[in-house]
Design a protein around this motif. Structure first.
Motif, PDB file in Angstrom:
ATOM      1  N   ASP A 240     -84.722  43.140  13.711  1.00  0.00           N
ATOM      2  CA  ASP A 240     -84.966  44.542  14.024  1.00  0.00           C
ATOM      3  C   ASP A 240     -86.451  44.833  14.171  1.00  0.00           C
ATOM      4  O   ASP A 240     -86.842  45.732  14.915  1.00  0.00           O
ATOM      5  CB  ASP A 240     -84.351  45.425  12.935  1.00  0.00           C
ATOM      6  N   ARG A 241     -87.256  44.090  13.437  1.00  0.00           N
ATOM      7  CA  ARG A 241     -88.713  44.194  13.586  1.00  0.00           C
ATOM      8  C   ARG A 241     -89.352  42.850  13.279  1.00  0.00           C
ATOM      9  O   ARG A 241     -88.752  42.006  12.586  1.00  0.00           O
ATOM     10  CB  ARG A 241     -89.296  45.306  12.715  1.00  0.00           C
ATOM     11  N   VAL A 242     -90.539  42.662  13.817  1.00  0.00           N
ATOM     12  CA  VAL A 242     -91.287  41.417  13.622  1.00  0.00           C
ATOM     13  C   VAL A 242     -92.719  41.772  13.260  1.00  0.00           C
ATOM     14  O   VAL A 242     -93.353  42.594  13.928  1.00  0.00           O
ATOM     15  CB  VAL A 242     -91.282  40.551  14.904  1.00  0.00           C
ATOM     16  N   SER A 243     -93.228  41.165  12.192  1.00  0.00           N
ATOM     17  CA  SER A 243     -94.653  41.260  11.861  1.00  0.00           C
ATOM     18  C   SER A 243     -95.316  39.984  12.355  1.00  0.00           C
ATOM     19  O   SER A 243     -94.879  38.888  12.008  1.00  0.00           O
ATOM     20  CB  SER A 243     -94.841  41.404  10.349  1.00  0.00           C
ATOM     21  N   PHE A 244     -96.350  40.136  13.172  1.00  0.00           N
ATOM     22  CA  PHE A 244     -97.012  38.992  13.806  1.00  0.00           C
ATOM     23  C   PHE A 244     -98.473  39.020  13.368  1.00  0.00           C
ATOM     24  O   PHE A 244     -99.327  39.607  14.022  1.00  0.00           O
ATOM     25  CB  PHE A 244     -96.869  39.102  15.328  1.00  0.00           C
ATOM     26  N   TYR A 245     -98.731  38.410  12.209  1.00  0.00           N
ATOM     27  CA  TYR A 245    -100.018  38.535  11.548  1.00  0.00           C
ATOM     28  C   TYR A 245    -101.004  37.465  12.008  1.00  0.00           C
ATOM     29  O   TYR A 245    -100.626  36.312  12.259  1.00  0.00           O
ATOM     30  CB  TYR A 245     -99.866  38.400  10.031  1.00  0.00           C
ATOM     31  N   SER A 246    -102.264  37.850  12.021  1.00  0.00           N
ATOM     32  CA  SER A 246    -103.341  36.885  12.206  1.00  0.00           C
ATOM     33  C   SER A 246    -103.553  36.133  10.894  1.00  0.00           C
ATOM     34  O   SER A 246    -103.662  36.734   9.827  1.00  0.00           O
ATOM     35  CB  SER A 246    -104.632  37.613  12.609  1.00  0.00           C
ATOM     36  N   TYR A 247    -103.585  34.804  10.977  1.00  0.00           N
ATOM     37  CA  TYR A 247    -103.858  33.996   9.798  1.00  0.00           C
ATOM     38  C   TYR A 247    -105.240  34.333   9.243  1.00  0.00           C
ATOM     39  O   TYR A 247    -106.233  34.337   9.980  1.00  0.00           O
ATOM     40  CB  TYR A 247    -103.786  32.509  10.139  1.00  0.00           C
ATOM     41  N   ALA A 248    -105.288  34.635   7.957  1.00  0.00           N
ATOM     42  CA  ALA A 248    -106.552  34.957   7.292  1.00  0.00           C
ATOM     43  C   ALA A 248    -107.073  33.703   6.600  1.00  0.00           C
ATOM     44  O   ALA A 248    -106.534  33.289   5.567  1.00  0.00           O
ATOM     45  CB  ALA A 248    -106.344  36.072   6.277  1.00  0.00           C
ATOM     46  N   HIS A 249    -108.094  33.105   7.171  1.00  0.00           N
ATOM     47  CA  HIS A 249    -108.658  31.886   6.586  1.00  0.00           C
ATOM     48  C   HIS A 249    -109.734  32.284   5.586  1.00  0.00           C
ATOM     49  O   HIS A 249    -110.867  32.608   5.947  1.00  0.00           O
ATOM     50  CB  HIS A 249    -109.240  30.989   7.683  1.00  0.00           C
ATOM     51  N   VAL A 250    -109.364  32.273   4.311  1.00  0.00           N
ATOM     52  CA  VAL A 250    -110.277  32.703   3.235  1.00  0.00           C
ATOM     53  C   VAL A 250    -110.214  31.681   2.095  1.00  0.00           C
ATOM     54  O   VAL A 250    -109.766  31.998   0.979  1.00  0.00           O
ATOM     55  CB  VAL A 250    -109.923  34.128   2.737  1.00  0.00           C
ATOM     56  N   LEU A 282     -92.433  38.939  22.839  1.00  0.00           N
ATOM     57  CA  LEU A 282     -91.816  40.074  22.142  1.00  0.00           C
ATOM     58  C   LEU A 282     -91.647  41.266  23.080  1.00  0.00           C
ATOM     59  O   LEU A 282     -90.603  41.939  23.068  1.00  0.00           O
ATOM     60  CB  LEU A 282     -92.661  40.458  20.930  1.00  0.00           C
ATOM     61  N   LYS A 283     -92.649  41.526  23.891  1.00  0.00           N
ATOM     62  CA  LYS A 283     -92.556  42.636  24.838  1.00  0.00           C
ATOM     63  C   LYS A 283     -91.462  42.380  25.889  1.00  0.00           C
ATOM     64  O   LYS A 283     -90.773  43.318  26.313  1.00  0.00           O
ATOM     65  CB  LYS A 283     -93.907  42.852  25.521  1.00  0.00           C
ATOM     66  N   GLU A 284     -91.316  41.126  26.282  1.00  0.00           N
ATOM     67  CA  GLU A 284     -90.252  40.766  27.231  1.00  0.00           C
ATOM     68  C   GLU A 284     -88.884  41.179  26.712  1.00  0.00           C
ATOM     69  O   GLU A 284     -88.003  41.566  27.478  1.00  0.00           O
ATOM     70  CB  GLU A 284     -90.238  39.246  27.455  1.00  0.00           C
ATOM     71  N   ARG A 285     -88.718  41.051  25.399  1.00  0.00           N
ATOM     72  CA  ARG A 285     -87.425  41.371  24.779  1.00  0.00           C
ATOM     73  C   ARG A 285     -87.365  42.816  24.272  1.00  0.00           C
ATOM     74  O   ARG A 285     -86.541  43.154  23.449  1.00  0.00           O
ATOM     75  CB  ARG A 285     -87.165  40.395  23.630  1.00  0.00           C
ATOM     76  N   ARG A 286     -88.302  43.643  24.763  1.00  0.00           N
ATOM     77  CA  ARG A 286     -88.307  45.083  24.520  1.00  0.00           C
ATOM     78  C   ARG A 286     -88.687  45.463  23.093  1.00  0.00           C
ATOM     79  O   ARG A 286     -88.347  46.557  22.616  1.00  0.00           O
ATOM     80  CB  ARG A 286     -86.964  45.712  24.893  1.00  0.00           C
ATOM     81  N   TYR A 287     -89.405  44.577  22.395  1.00  0.00           N
ATOM     82  CA  TYR A 287     -90.011  44.970  21.128  1.00  0.00           C
ATOM     83  C   TYR A 287     -91.312  45.688  21.447  1.00  0.00           C
ATOM     84  O   TYR A 287     -92.089  45.233  22.276  1.00  0.00           O
ATOM     85  CB  TYR A 287     -90.277  43.750  20.242  1.00  0.00           C
ATOM     86  N   GLU A 288     -91.549  46.810  20.785  1.00  0.00           N
ATOM     87  CA  GLU A 288     -92.721  47.630  21.078  1.00  0.00           C
ATOM     88  C   GLU A 288     -93.787  47.473  20.003  1.00  0.00           C
ATOM     89  O   GLU A 288     -93.478  47.322  18.814  1.00  0.00           O
ATOM     90  CB  GLU A 288     -92.312  49.103  21.176  1.00  0.00           C
ATOM     91  N   ASP A 289     -95.056  47.533  20.421  1.00  0.00           N
ATOM     92  CA  ASP A 289     -96.172  47.496  19.486  1.00  0.00           C
ATOM     93  C   ASP A 289     -96.093  48.675  18.522  1.00  0.00           C
ATOM     94  O   ASP A 289     -95.935  49.822  18.947  1.00  0.00           O
ATOM     95  CB  ASP A 289     -97.508  47.609  20.237  1.00  0.00           C
ATOM     96  N   ILE A 290     -96.214  48.383  17.233  1.00  0.00           N
ATOM     97  CA  ILE A 290     -96.269  49.426  16.216  1.00  0.00           C
ATOM     98  C   ILE A 290     -97.580  49.230  15.452  1.00  0.00           C
ATOM     99  O   ILE A 290     -97.712  48.297  14.647  1.00  0.00           O
ATOM    100  CB  ILE A 290     -95.086  49.344  15.235  1.00  0.00           C
ATOM    101  N   GLY A 291     -98.561  50.072  15.737  1.00  0.00           N
ATOM    102  CA  GLY A 291     -99.845  49.919  15.065  1.00  0.00           C
ATOM    103  C   GLY A 291    -100.448  48.562  15.330  1.00  0.00           C
ATOM    104  O   GLY A 291    -100.471  48.072  16.463  1.00  0.00           O
ATOM    105  N   MET A 292    -100.935  47.912  14.285  1.00  0.00           N
ATOM    106  CA  MET A 292    -101.474  46.561  14.403  1.00  0.00           C
ATOM    107  C   MET A 292    -100.502  45.576  13.756  1.00  0.00           C
ATOM    108  O   MET A 292     -99.898  45.864  12.726  1.00  0.00           O
ATOM    109  CB  MET A 292    -102.850  46.461  13.750  1.00  0.00           C
ATOM    110  N   ASP A 293    -100.297  44.448  14.386  1.00  0.00           N
ATOM    111  CA  ASP A 293     -99.532  43.320  13.849  1.00  0.00           C
ATOM    112  C   ASP A 293     -98.015  43.499  13.864  1.00  0.00           C
ATOM    113  O   ASP A 293     -97.302  42.544  13.534  1.00  0.00           O
ATOM    114  CB  ASP A 293     -99.918  43.003  12.380  1.00  0.00           C
ATOM    115  N   HIS A 294     -97.504  44.652  14.181  1.00  0.00           N
ATOM    116  CA  HIS A 294     -96.066  44.903  14.040  1.00  0.00           C
ATOM    117  C   HIS A 294     -95.405  45.205  15.383  1.00  0.00           C
ATOM    118  O   HIS A 294     -96.001  45.817  16.259  1.00  0.00           O
ATOM    119  CB  HIS A 294     -95.813  46.072  13.084  1.00  0.00           C
TER     120      HIS A 294
END
Length: 458
Positions: A240-250, A282-294
């Motif tokens: 139903d939703r996907v979080s697509f996070y940038s890896y935080a190298h710390v 994700l956009k191809e499959r009609r998932y929409e950008d929600i803010g950042m990363d989501h």
């Protein structure tokens, strides 16, 4: 026609250490000297009175235990196979909750409840039932509640799912990260796709209405092909939703990240390509950008909240409601009373000792100034709605902000009209940078040492 800078030029300029903006001010810039527990308790009571009758309050519970170390992870966690720790930790959580119940003076109306970690499903179904039942018995459940938890695909059982469903949970987030065998081995996160498919199907059969997956781009040995394969596979399960996070190298925060070298990580240009590949699928499959990363499907509550202008962001991430009070229970948990923040002691033993000495476990905090609240509002406009009104900009004390934003228009990151500035499609990957324009504390303290505080923005 304006000729925008190349993507490579933008990455060189903007791929710098930048906060993720789950709060403002961000934790490193809290003014801890002006904070006191008396002020915090007063702020909690005020926020409780402002929010409880109609909106209710939010509750975050940090469950830090994991059986094995995922080396990419920078969260506060405790690695152990000793499940005897569950009972004592829950007793401490419940005692902490009792401290806050006494501060409230009456039963809270619980709107949001999130179990995070660590690995919440480290705990047995019986112990999770005990924990959640007690938390809810001390309050009243809001009729529009949103209860969610984070599950590991390898150890989330039918019993976990059923017990939490019976307690009102309808959303579960599974940490997938990546499905490529080499990447999984490197980050010590071995989880077959079949496990993910099975637990997803079981959750839906029980009645969960929102199943989300967490993915990460920028991990060691990832390529465009591995990202494409991972996303195509997970999309067969129709999250139903996907979080697509940038890896935080710390690695200075999480020493486990020293198990691979920076030479194993994609370059900044390659990492942006991984993001573009994943976002495109994700956009191809009609998932929409929600803010950042989501990203969310059109039927999902997060998508609906954004379209209705109700999307909010706090220490739990993006939420569909905006309560005035978020109480964080557990080691390292952060609480937000609108005009004040606190963070609990990070070590489990220190946290437990403080609670059992009949006091709150906060070891630092921040009292918001009127200027802080104004900046926070502006950052939330960008982070949640992808825009900032002219009226909000005019309230800022920093007179250089409009010029900086106009510079971003010239770079194609923002669009501008009579109402204000709007994040462009090209600017989606730079939302953290746009938010930082308003963050005077970050900008005035930006030095080479910032690299030891924040991860890179892209």
């Amino acid at each position: 026609m304006i000729e925008f800078p190349s993507q490579a030029e933008l990455i060189r300029k903007y791929d710098v250490p930048t906060p993720r903006y789950t709060s403002y001010p961000t934790v490193p810039y809290w003014n801890t000297e002006s904070f006191s527990m008396e002020k915090w308790i007063s702020a909690v009571r005020r926020a409780f009175e402002d929010s409880n009758e109609l909106k209710g309050i939010s509750l975050y519970v940090h469950l830090p235990f994991c059986e094995s170390l995922c080396t990419y992870c920078a969260c506060n966690k405790r690695i152990t196979n000793n499940h005897a720790v569950e009972v004592n930790y829950i007793r401490t959580l419940l005692k902490e909750w009792g401290h806050y119940i006494n501060i409230f003076g009456k039963k809270p109306l619980i709107r949001e409840l999130h179990l995070g970690g660590g690995t919440p499903t480290f705990f047995s179904p019986e112990n999770l039932h005990w924990l959640v039942s007690y938390l809810l018995e001390e309050g009243v459940v809001h009729h529009e509640n949103e209860f969610s938890f984070e599950g590991h695909p390898n150890n989330t059982t039918t019993e976990h799912l059923q017990v939490l469903f019976n307690s009102g949970f309808r959303r579960v987030s599974f940490g997938v990260q990546d499905l490529d065998p080499k990447v999984q081995k490197t980050i010590n996160r071995i989880q077959p796709f079949d496990d993910l498919a099975e637990v997803t199907n079981r959750a839906r059969a029980i009645g969960y209405t929102s199943v989300s997956f967490d993915l990460i781009y920028g991990l060691p040995f990832q390529t465009r092909l591995t990202i494409e394969n991972t996303i195509r596979k997970v999309l067969t399960l129709k999250p139903d939703r996907v979080s697509f996070y940038s890896y935080a190298h710390v690695p200075w925060v999480s020493p486990g990240q020293r198990g691979y070298s920076e030479a194993d990580l994609p370059t900044d240009i390659q990492k942006r390509s991984l993001y573009d590949t994943g976002r495109g699928l994700l956009k191809e499959r009609r998932y929409e950008d929600i803010g950042m990363d989501h990203f969310a499907a059109p039927h999902d509550a997060l998508y609906i909240a954004q379209r209705a202008g109700r999307l909010h962001r706090n220490f739990m991430g993006y939420t569909t409601t905006n309560t005035e009070l978020l109480i964080g229970l557990g080691a390292s948990a952060i609480s937000d009373a609108t005009c004040a923040y606190t963070q609990n002691l990070k070590k489990v033993e220190d946290y437990s000792q403080a609670i059992h000495e009949d006091k709150l476990a906060a070891f630092k905090g921040h009292m918001q100034t009127p200027e802080d609240l104004q900046v926070r509002k502006a950052i939330l406009e960008i982070a949640c709605h992808g825009k900032i009104t002219t009226e909000s900009i005019e309230r800022m004390r920093n007179s250089s902000i409009p010029e900086t934003l106009r510079g971003m228009v010239q770079e194609g990151i923002l669009n501008v009209n009579s109402e204000g500035f709007h994040v462009s499609d090209r600017g989606r990957a730079f939302i953290r940078n746009i938010c930082s324009v308003f963050d005077e504390k970050f900008r005035s303290n930006y030095t080479a040492n910032t690299t030891n505080i924040f991860s890179k923005s892209i």
